[in-house]
Motif scaffolding. Structure first.
Motif, PDB file in Angstrom:
ATOM      1  N   UNK A 136       1.200   2.005  -4.550  1.00 60.68           N
ATOM      2  CA  UNK A 136       0.859   2.280  -3.149  1.00 60.68           C
ATOM      3  C   UNK A 136      -0.209   3.355  -3.016  1.00 60.68           C
ATOM      4  N   UNK A 137      -0.193   4.319  -3.921  1.00 63.10           N
ATOM      5  CA  UNK A 137      -1.164   5.406  -3.820  1.00 63.10           C
ATOM      6  C   UNK A 137      -2.525   5.058  -4.424  1.00 63.10           C
ATOM      7  N   UNK A 138      -2.617   3.958  -5.130  1.00 62.35           N
ATOM      8  CA  UNK A 138      -3.900   3.600  -5.740  1.00 62.35           C
ATOM      9  C   UNK A 138      -4.521   2.356  -5.126  1.00 62.35           C
ATOM     10  N   UNK A 139      -3.762   1.293  -4.992  1.00 63.90           N
ATOM     11  CA  UNK A 139      -4.365   0.030  -4.551  1.00 63.90           C
ATOM     12  C   UNK A 139      -4.858   0.092  -3.111  1.00 63.90           C
ATOM     13  N   UNK A 140      -4.191   0.861  -2.275  1.00 65.50           N
ATOM     14  CA  UNK A 140      -4.649   0.989  -0.885  1.00 65.50           C
ATOM     15  C   UNK A 140      -6.055   1.561  -0.795  1.00 65.50           C
ATOM     16  N   UNK A 141      -6.351   2.534  -1.627  1.00 65.05           N
ATOM     17  CA  UNK A 141      -7.691   3.142  -1.614  1.00 65.05           C
ATOM     18  C   UNK A 141      -8.739   2.172  -2.135  1.00 65.05           C
ATOM     19  N   UNK A 142      -8.361   1.356  -3.124  1.00 62.43           N
ATOM     20  CA  UNK A 142      -9.290   0.354  -3.648  1.00 62.43           C
ATOM     21  C   UNK A 142      -9.572  -0.703  -2.585  1.00 62.43           C
ATOM     22  N   UNK A 143      -8.530  -1.149  -1.900  1.00 66.19           N
ATOM     23  CA  UNK A 143      -8.706  -2.159  -0.854  1.00 66.19           C
ATOM     24  C   UNK A 143      -9.597  -1.628   0.265  1.00 66.19           C
ATOM     25  N   UNK A 144      -9.406  -0.373   0.654  1.00 69.61           N
ATOM     26  CA  UNK A 144     -10.243   0.226   1.696  1.00 69.61           C
ATOM     27  C   UNK A 144     -11.703   0.287   1.247  1.00 69.61           C
ATOM     28  N   UNK A 145     -11.929   0.649  -0.006  1.00 71.67           N
ATOM     29  CA  UNK A 145     -13.307   0.697  -0.530  1.00 71.67           C
ATOM     30  C   UNK A 145     -13.897  -0.709  -0.606  1.00 71.67           C
ATOM     31  N   UNK A 146     -13.081  -1.675  -0.991  1.00 73.15           N
ATOM     32  CA  UNK A 146     -13.554  -3.063  -1.062  1.00 73.15           C
ATOM     33  C   UNK A 146     -13.967  -3.550   0.329  1.00 73.15           C
ATOM     34  N   UNK A 147     -13.218  -3.155   1.357  1.00 73.31           N
ATOM     35  CA  UNK A 147     -13.558  -3.524   2.734  1.00 73.31           C
ATOM     36  C   UNK A 147     -14.907  -2.951   3.152  1.00 73.31           C
ATOM     37  N   UNK A 148     -15.265  -1.819   2.547  1.00 69.57           N
ATOM     38  CA  UNK A 148     -16.563  -1.198   2.822  1.00 69.57           C
ATOM     39  C   UNK A 148     -17.670  -1.799   1.966  1.00 69.57           C
ATOM     40  N   UNK A 186     -18.277  -1.708  -1.315  1.00 64.36           N
ATOM     41  CA  UNK A 186     -18.916  -0.877  -2.334  1.00 64.36           C
ATOM     42  C   UNK A 186     -19.108  -1.709  -3.596  1.00 64.36           C
ATOM     43  N   UNK A 187     -20.080  -1.340  -4.412  1.00 66.84           N
ATOM     44  CA  UNK A 187     -20.351  -2.103  -5.638  1.00 66.84           C
ATOM     45  C   UNK A 187     -19.241  -1.867  -6.667  1.00 66.84           C
ATOM     46  N   UNK A 188     -19.179  -2.775  -7.647  1.00 69.67           N
ATOM     47  CA  UNK A 188     -18.057  -2.824  -8.584  1.00 69.67           C
ATOM     48  C   UNK A 188     -17.833  -1.503  -9.334  1.00 69.67           C
ATOM     49  N   UNK A 189     -18.907  -0.853  -9.783  1.00 65.97           N
ATOM     50  CA  UNK A 189     -18.764   0.415 -10.504  1.00 65.97           C
ATOM     51  C   UNK A 189     -18.148   1.493  -9.627  1.00 65.97           C
ATOM     52  N   UNK A 190     -18.551   1.545  -8.371  1.00 63.09           N
ATOM     53  CA  UNK A 190     -17.989   2.533  -7.448  1.00 63.09           C
ATOM     54  C   UNK A 190     -16.540   2.183  -7.108  1.00 63.09           C
ATOM     55  N   UNK A 191     -16.257   0.900  -7.032  1.00 63.26           N
ATOM     56  CA  UNK A 191     -14.895   0.453  -6.777  1.00 63.26           C
ATOM     57  C   UNK A 191     -13.974   0.922  -7.911  1.00 63.26           C
ATOM     58  N   UNK A 192     -14.448   0.796  -9.132  1.00 68.30           N
ATOM     59  CA  UNK A 192     -13.688   1.270 -10.286  1.00 68.30           C
ATOM     60  C   UNK A 192     -13.482   2.784 -10.195  1.00 68.30           C
ATOM     61  N   UNK A 193     -14.518   3.492  -9.798  1.00 70.43           N
ATOM     62  CA  UNK A 193     -14.423   4.955  -9.675  1.00 70.43           C
ATOM     63  C   UNK A 193     -13.416   5.350  -8.589  1.00 70.43           C
ATOM     64  N   UNK A 194     -13.414   4.637  -7.466  1.00 71.82           N
ATOM     65  CA  UNK A 194     -12.459   4.920  -6.383  1.00 71.82           C
ATOM     66  C   UNK A 194     -11.033   4.708  -6.873  1.00 71.82           C
TER      67      UNK A 194
END
Length: 190
Positions: A66-78, A80-88
């Motif tokens: 819950x503390x990790x995937x939510x932030x990735x999903x939010x970044x994906x909605x924005x 962001x490119x794959x490398x930044x998504x990995x960093x998020x």
């Protein structure tokens, strides 16, 4: 205290106890005494020590997801490119392990790894990470990508445990290292 709050309190206690000592070293009497409740009340929430342990593993896995995937999903909605998504995602993951080190250690190194329910809880957490990492990827259906991401997750887990144990270089350097390994893994399919 209501039933859900007490259950949550007991699961948090389990994370602390089992992160420090093995399943075999802790008795149900000690758990009840540490919680300040009777054994009977503990059995009201969990039918036995194994059930208590398995529930704690699931609880730790749910917290991590819950503390990790939510932030990735939010970044994906924005978008962001794959490398930044990995960093998020990695930043959220490292935030979790820094804030909840004992929970993370319990989840990764807890005893009873051979127990089918414990293994299923840990494996389903890893599978959720694989799905999040491959979602939207052009290689998402490639079994080699799945295998590579699964290997990357293993690397991230072990690198994080090593870093937690030593903390002999800055967290940002760990993040950069893992992102570089992740991008190198992704480039294998480009």
């Amino acid at each position: 205290m209501n039933v859900d709050e007490r259950r949550e309190q007991l699961l948090e206690l389990a994370l602390e106890l089992f992160a420090e000592r093995t399943f075999e070293e802790i008795s149900i009497d000690e758990i009840a005494q540490t919680a300040g409740i009777s054994k009977g009340l503990l059995y009201h929430y969990f039918p036995g020590k194994r059930a208590f342990y398995v529930a704690a593993v699931r609880h730790a896995a749910e917290q991590l997801l819950s503390e990790t995937t939510g932030k990735v999903e939010a970044a994906r909605d924005e978008e962001v490119e794959q490398g930044e998504l990995l960093r998020v995602g990695l930043s959220a993951y490292l935030d979790f392990i820094e804030k909840r080190a004992t929970t993370f250690i319990f989840l990764m190194r807890g005893g009873m790894a051979g127990d089918p329910e414990v293994r299923a809880a840990v494996d389903s957490t890893r599978q959720a990470f694989i799905e999040v990492m491959l979602e939207g990827s052009a290689d998402g259906d490639d079994p080699r990508a799945r295998t590579a991401v699964k290997g990357l997750i293993g690397f991230i887990e072990e690198a994080s445990l090593d870093w937690l144990g030593h903390q002999d270089f800055p967290r940002d350097e760990l993040a950069n290292l893992v992102v570089r390994v992740g991008l190198a893994t992704a480039s294998a399919f480009a």
